[in-house]
Scaffold this motif. Structure first.
Motif, mmCIF file in Angstrom:
data_model
loop_
_atom_site.group_PDB
_atom_site.id
_atom_site.type_symbol
_atom_site.label_atom_id
_atom_site.label_comp_id
_atom_site.label_asym_id
_atom_site.label_seq_id
_atom_site.Cartn_x
_atom_site.Cartn_y
_atom_site.Cartn_z
ATOM 1 N N ARG A 63 7.035 37.946 57.235
ATOM 2 C CA ARG A 63 6.524 37.900 55.869
ATOM 3 C C ARG A 63 6.574 39.307 55.284
ATOM 4 O O ARG A 63 6.615 40.298 56.023
ATOM 5 N N HIS A 71 -5.193 31.907 55.842
ATOM 6 C CA HIS A 71 -4.803 30.787 54.973
ATOM 7 C C HIS A 71 -5.668 29.546 55.136
ATOM 8 O O HIS A 71 -5.526 28.601 54.366
ATOM 9 N N PHE A 97 -2.543 25.704 51.793
ATOM 10 C CA PHE A 97 -1.612 26.817 51.935
ATOM 11 C C PHE A 97 -0.222 26.541 51.383
ATOM 12 O O PHE A 97 0.682 27.341 51.551
ATOM 13 N N ASN A 122 5.301 31.482 48.404
ATOM 14 C CA ASN A 122 4.814 31.815 49.736
ATOM 15 C C ASN A 122 5.739 32.790 50.446
ATOM 16 O O ASN A 122 5.286 33.715 51.134
ATOM 17 N N HIS A 145 -1.019 35.938 51.399
ATOM 18 C CA HIS A 145 -0.552 35.108 52.505
ATOM 19 C C HIS A 145 -0.684 33.637 52.142
ATOM 20 O O HIS A 145 -1.798 33.130 51.955
ATOM 21 N N LEU A 146 0.472 32.973 51.990
ATOM 22 C CA LEU A 146 0.522 31.542 51.686
ATOM 23 C C LEU A 146 -0.345 31.167 50.493
ATOM 24 O O LEU A 146 -0.952 30.100 50.433
ATOM 25 N N SER A 161 -3.866 25.648 44.738
ATOM 26 C CA SER A 161 -4.135 26.006 46.132
ATOM 27 C C SER A 161 -5.556 25.662 46.544
ATOM 28 O O SER A 161 -6.044 26.163 47.567
#
Length: 379
Positions: A63, A71, A97, A122, A145-146, A161
């Motif tokens: 990443r 997440h 996520f 993502n 993160h995600l 989300s």
């Protein structure tokens, strides 16, 4: 107005273990920009530590860096951005996520976990809008993160989300529904579509694997075989309803599953993230059986199976991302199963800790000494 908060920042992947000594995750003071259109600011109350987080720490799931990790979590809405009508301050939420846009072709056909804009965001380490709301003490941007970044006292996420839940559920349990429960139970009931009386073998008794086991049991599967090299996890699986357990270090896992299921499992669920374990799961199914894989191996790892078996034996090999879930549908129904006593996911919680103990927690996870660990953010 910018909010000052603390969060766990990963600046470089692939640190050596033990993480308690190398400390790849630094607890830093961060600036969090206010939520933009379609976004909410959430006070994180509890965040689970998942193998998917470890896969970023050890570099097997690359990443962009630096990144505020985490997440799987639950928290309370503190503020909403412009044009947000479906959330209000005080709402309790579980994070998802995969931020599903709701309009791409996959979202339109009821497969939001494959959302194209969500996957792109993502991968880029942004929110669904393409924005980044994090800055470190030097003013440099940090990645999300995600779309969640739950290892922080506060975070900003897209409304896509988050799922609103009742506030009476303990936050340390609610957090598990954001990944472990959604991914594991969903793999059994959504992806595999297990039916009453069908046999199931689950490979890997981590948080996701045990959730898959619970999902199979809730769906009426029998027999249900749990495969794991750790004795304590096999014992936990038995206490949760597994009919048989297999130690793959002491016996041939494929032959043992076949023996316990009368020739092979109708469904095998692999949750380890190992191509070798996935191969075992595939061969442990009966002719016409289905193998569902949930784990995330390193991108360079390859699976080798006889191609002819897919046709001549009508076998099925399927991937399952986030339990093939529709979170607005599945979070409420899985919560209902928990409240009815049919998904005792509270039994998966083995450790609670403060944010400062996060590196040691990743050591426990890497050594398979924990099922689900939850960071508690207390006022």
């Amino acid at each position: 107005m910018t909010t000052i908060t603390r969060g766990a920042v990963l600046r470089e992947m692939g640190a050596a273990q033990p993480y308690a000594e190398t400390r790849p995750l630094k607890i830093e003071t961060l600036e969090l920009a206010p939520p933009g259109p379609g976004e909410i600011q959430v006070r994180v109350r509890a965040a689970g530590i998942c193998h998917s987080d470890l896969s970023v720490v050890n570099g097997s799931r690359p990443r962009p860096m630096p990144m505020v990790l985490g997440h799987e979590a639950a928290g309370d809405v503190e503020a909403v951005g412009p044009d947000v009508a479906d959330f209000a301050p005080g709402d309790r939420v579980v994070f998802s996520f995969v931020p599903a846009c709701g309009t791409c072709s996959y979202c339109a056909e009821g497969r939001p976990v494959l959302c194209v804009p969500g996957a792109a965001a993502n991968s880029a380490g942004t929110l669904l809008s393409g924005a980044r709301r994090w800055r470190d003490s030097d003013g440099a941007e940090c990645h999300h993160h995600l779309g969640v970044s739950a290892f922080a006292e506060r975070t900003v996420v897209s409304t896509r989300s988050a799922v609103r839940i009742d506030p009476d559920l303990p936050v340390e349990i609610a957090a598990l529904f954001g990944c472990a429960v959604m991914t594991g139970v969903g793999a059994a009931v959504n992806t595999a579509a297990v039916r009453p009386g069908e046999s199931v073998a689950v490979f890997g008794m981590g948080g996701v694997g045990l959730a898959a086991l619970l999902g199979a049991i809730a769906a009426g599967a029998w027999p249900v075989v749990a495969v794991d090299p750790v004795a304590a996890k096999r014992e936990l699986a038995l206490s949760l309803g597994a009919t048989h357990v297999v130690d793959p270090t002491a016996e041939d896992a494929v032959e043992a599953v076949r023996a316990h299921t009368g020739g092979g499992a109708a469904h095998a669920v692999e949750t380890v993230g190992s191509e070798k374990v996935l191969e075992q799961a595939y061969f442990a199914t009966v002719r016409g059986g289905q193998t569902v894989t949930v784990g995330l191996p390193h991108p360079e790892r390859m699976l080798s199976i006889p191609a002819v078996s897919l046709v001549a034996e009508e076998r099925t090999l399927r991937g399952s991302y986030m339990g093939s879930a529709v979170v607005s549908r599945d979070v409420p129904r899985f919560l209902s199963l928990y409240r009815a006593g049919r998904l005792p996911v509270d039994k998966l919680l083995t450790h609670e800790l403060a944010l400062d103990g996060i590196n040691a927690a990743f050591d426990r996870l890497a050594r398979a000494e924990a099922v689900r660990q939850v960071i508690r953010f207390d006022d």
